[in-house]
Design a protein around this motif. Sequence first.
Motif, short mmCIF file in Angstrom:
data_model
loop_
_atom_site.label_atom_id
_atom_site.label_comp_id
_atom_site.label_asym_id
_atom_site.label_seq_id
_atom_site.Cartn_x
_atom_site.Cartn_y
_atom_site.Cartn_z
N GLY A 33 11.82 -1.07 5.09
CA GLY A 33 13.16 -0.56 4.76
C GLY A 33 13.46 0.71 5.53
N ARG A 34 12.42 1.56 5.66
CA ARG A 34 12.58 2.83 6.38
C ARG A 34 12.90 2.58 7.86
NH1 ARG A 34 8.83 4.83 3.72
NH2 ARG A 34 10.26 5.76 2.22
N LEU A 35 12.21 1.58 8.40
CA LEU A 35 12.40 1.21 9.81
C LEU A 35 13.84 0.71 10.03
CD1 LEU A 35 10.76 0.89 12.39
CD2 LEU A 35 9.98 -1.33 11.59
N VAL A 75 0.82 -1.22 0.00
CA VAL A 75 0.00 0.00 0.00
C VAL A 75 0.85 1.27 0.00
CG1 VAL A 75 -1.93 -1.12 1.19
CG2 VAL A 75 -0.20 0.10 2.55
N CYS A 76 2.15 1.13 0.20
CA CYS A 76 3.00 2.32 0.36
C CYS A 76 3.16 3.05 -0.98
CB CYS A 76 4.37 1.91 0.89
SG CYS A 76 5.51 3.31 0.97
N PRO A 77 2.71 4.30 -1.07
CA PRO A 77 2.79 5.02 -2.35
C PRO A 77 4.23 5.26 -2.79
CG PRO A 77 2.14 6.52 -0.58
CD PRO A 77 2.12 5.14 0.00
N TYR A 100 12.74 10.12 4.10
CA TYR A 100 11.54 10.93 3.88
C TYR A 100 10.51 10.17 3.04
CZ TYR A 100 13.10 15.25 6.02
OH TYR A 100 13.48 16.19 6.95
N CYS A 101 9.27 10.16 3.54
CA CYS A 101 8.15 9.60 2.76
C CYS A 101 6.99 10.58 2.89
CB CYS A 101 7.78 8.21 3.26
SG CYS A 101 6.96 8.20 4.87
N THR A 102 5.84 10.23 2.39
CA THR A 102 4.72 11.19 2.45
C THR A 102 4.02 11.20 3.82
OG1 THR A 102 3.02 9.64 1.71
CG2 THR A 102 4.25 10.81 -0.02
N LEU A 103 4.42 10.29 4.70
CA LEU A 103 3.80 10.18 6.03
C LEU A 103 2.29 10.00 5.94
CD1 LEU A 103 5.85 12.94 7.94
CD2 LEU A 103 6.14 10.48 8.14
N CYS A 104 1.87 9.28 4.89
CA CYS A 104 0.43 9.13 4.64
C CYS A 104 -0.28 8.27 5.67
CB CYS A 104 0.21 8.54 3.25
SG CYS A 104 0.63 6.79 3.11
N GLY A 105 0.46 7.38 6.34
CA GLY A 105 -0.13 6.56 7.39
C GLY A 105 -0.86 5.31 6.91
N PHE A 106 -0.82 5.02 5.61
CA PHE A 106 -1.53 3.83 5.11
C PHE A 106 -0.88 2.56 5.68
CE2 PHE A 106 -3.94 2.44 0.99
CZ PHE A 106 -4.76 1.62 1.76
N CYS A 107 0.44 2.58 5.84
CA CYS A 107 1.13 1.40 6.40
C CYS A 107 0.61 1.09 7.81
CB CYS A 107 2.65 1.60 6.41
SG CYS A 107 3.19 3.14 7.16
N GLU A 108 0.29 2.14 8.57
CA GLU A 108 -0.21 1.93 9.94
C GLU A 108 -1.58 1.25 9.93
OE1 GLU A 108 1.69 5.89 12.02
OE2 GLU A 108 -0.47 5.64 12.03
S1 SF4 Z 1 3.54 6.56 5.87
FE1 SF4 Z 1 3.94 4.40 5.38
S2 SF4 Z 1 2.69 3.92 3.56
FE2 SF4 Z 1 2.81 6.17 3.73
S3 SF4 Z 1 4.54 6.74 2.46
FE3 SF4 Z 1 5.35 6.50 4.54
S4 SF4 Z 1 6.06 4.37 4.66
FE4 SF4 Z 1 4.75 4.53 2.84
#
Ligand code: SF4
Length: 382
Positions: free
Chosen positions: A45-47, A28-30, A69-77
């Motif tokens: 990978g980020r973790l 789901v990670c954009p 840096y990612c979009t911090l969208c929270g879909f992974c959560e």
């Molecule tokens: S918050 Fe999670 S799903 Fe969203 S971009 Fe970052 S790592 Fe990917």
Amino acid sequence: MVYSREELLRDISKFLEYCKQCGFCTPVCPVLKVSDYVETYGPRGRLLQGRGVVEGGLRPRPELSSRIYCTLCGFCEVKCIAALKLTDLYLAVRHYLSDSGLIPEQVKQVSKAILGLNNPYNVEPSIKAMWLDYLPERPAERGKVLYWAGCTSAIRNPETASNAYQLIKELSGPEVAVIAEEPCCGWPLYLNGDVESYKEQLTKALNAIKKSGAEIVITTCPACTRSLREKAKELGIEHGLKIYHVVEYLHELLKAGRLPKFELEAVITYHDPCDLGRHLGRVKEPREVLNSIKGLKIVEMRGSGLESNCCGGGGLYQVMHMDRAYRIASLRLKDMPSNVRTLVTACPSCEMTLRTEVANEGLDVEVLDVVDLLMRARRPQS
Ligand code: SF4
Ligand code: SF4
């Protein structure tokens, strides 16, 4: 929250211990989707890279900071079977990088612009105030209700800011104030991990609000809502103000039977902003407000509500990786139902990002904010 190296290591170790390595967070990670599915760019990978940096085994180079840096969208959560608060951890890693002087140059420029010019876009304050020229009259400087445009609505979507002010004024009475030289609330400083500067900037914004005599603050920006309300509370800043995202305010009026009649024959789709939907939990509210418009039909996008796909515009990812951010926006536009040409959202960053990608691709799609649509649908109460 400022993390020490030890605290962060402890938290990362805990996360890695609880992580089942199931990989449900991955597809789901954009960011992963536009990075050829290389796991380095995905949640796991980020973790792991965060751990490497904090432990000291992974040499902190600029490329590494930029991969964090990612979009911090929270879909992974939403997908995490261990209910890990992954975005909190990603932010903590950014805070650690900032404390260690390792934040990437591009985002450093954003911080510099906020501290120097009071907005992340590096424009003169007079340009930020230009949205006021769209209004039929000069708004009051003091009042119980304040419309807080936020930097992105004011600078990038001035018509939305103007529509929001006029709508709020129609619904709340003549005493709606605006701060002509509105300071940035500081949220991007927080996203950059510079918590101390963020606190100072947030305090400056709250002082400006108090000076206006406001008791109720309504904003079109869900990131400003998170900053002025949630984060201020978390940082122990007591301000006694009622802070609303405009959708929350409209929804409260709707429930109290105080929302006027709106009417518009149109078919639209709604994009849930990550900050409003997943992070503030407002998924049903925008739909109920939109459904109150007589004649309006909403057709859902592929991926909506808490499972909405990200537009690419959050987390300062766009500043770091503009091309990839717009590829995320392009994917999001492909989620639109066929034959629907109006895309409505409730966040100035989503609006700006999706509208830019629509223009890039020359699509026949109109991108609007909820307030733009309501202004189009308003009619005198009968
Ligand atoms: S918050 Fe999670 S799903 Fe969203 S971009 Fe970052 S790592 Fe990917
Ligand atoms: S979904 Fe949660 S538990 Fe599963 S791999 Fe991702 S972070 Fe680990």
